[in-house]
Design a protein around this motif. Sequence first.
Motif, PDB file in Angstrom:
ATOM      1  N   HIS A   1      37.542  48.153  42.132  1.00  0.00           N
ATOM      2  CA  HIS A   1      37.450  46.757  42.560  1.00  0.00           C
ATOM      3  C   HIS A   1      38.504  46.402  43.605  1.00  0.00           C
ATOM      4  O   HIS A   1      39.088  45.325  43.586  1.00  0.00           O
ATOM      5  CB  HIS A   1      37.499  45.818  41.350  1.00  0.00           C
TER       6      HIS A   1
ATOM      7  N   ASP B   1      34.728  40.445  46.351  1.00  0.00           N
ATOM      8  CA  ASP B   1      33.712  40.914  45.408  1.00  0.00           C
ATOM      9  C   ASP B   1      33.558  39.788  44.388  1.00  0.00           C
ATOM     10  O   ASP B   1      34.476  39.508  43.633  1.00  0.00           O
ATOM     11  CB  ASP B   1      34.201  42.213  44.759  1.00  0.00           C
TER      12      ASP B   1
ATOM     13  N   ASP C   1      32.775  52.097  42.627  1.00  0.00           N
ATOM     14  CA  ASP C   1      33.072  51.413  41.377  1.00  0.00           C
ATOM     15  C   ASP C   1      32.127  51.893  40.280  1.00  0.00           C
ATOM     16  O   ASP C   1      31.096  52.503  40.564  1.00  0.00           O
ATOM     17  CB  ASP C   1      32.924  49.894  41.555  1.00  0.00           C
TER      18      ASP C   1
ATOM     19  N   HIS D   1      34.561  40.319  40.811  1.00  0.00           N
ATOM     20  CA  HIS D   1      35.987  40.571  40.528  1.00  0.00           C
ATOM     21  C   HIS D   1      36.813  39.904  41.623  1.00  0.00           C
ATOM     22  O   HIS D   1      37.589  40.566  42.323  1.00  0.00           O
ATOM     23  CB  HIS D   1      36.276  42.077  40.470  1.00  0.00           C
TER      24      HIS D   1
HETATM   25 CU   LIG Z   1      33.980  44.621  41.310  1.00  0.00          CU
END
Ligand SMILES: [Cu+2]
Length: 111
Positions: free
Chosen positions: A31, A93, A54, A96
Amino acid sequence: MPTLARLALLLLAFPVVAQADQLVTLVIQNHTFSPSSFEVPAGERFRIQLTSHDESVDEFESYDMKFEKIIVPGNTVTVFAGPLHPGTYTFFDDYHPDQAKGTVTAVEAKE
Ligand SMILES: [Cu+2]
């Protein structure tokens, strides 16, 4: 206005279309974007190609540059952005957002 003059004006209005879009490649892993910041020329369209290492689904998003794309582990997605005025723009993102974020700086072309 004569049709030809109108066409010429139309072409002048979109000088970027004739050029190949610049491609920037990014990776997201744990992330975290790599690179997490990069520069592009101001006033030009560009593409960002993101590959995910990821282990869960991410959502590559930018309010500033108006894109939003789901990316599953192991996949690669491409988004189009720009042309941008000189300045700094953010992306993240969305799954996250506290951890995975980055910036694009659009710089004025040198004379
Ligand atoms: Cu992520």
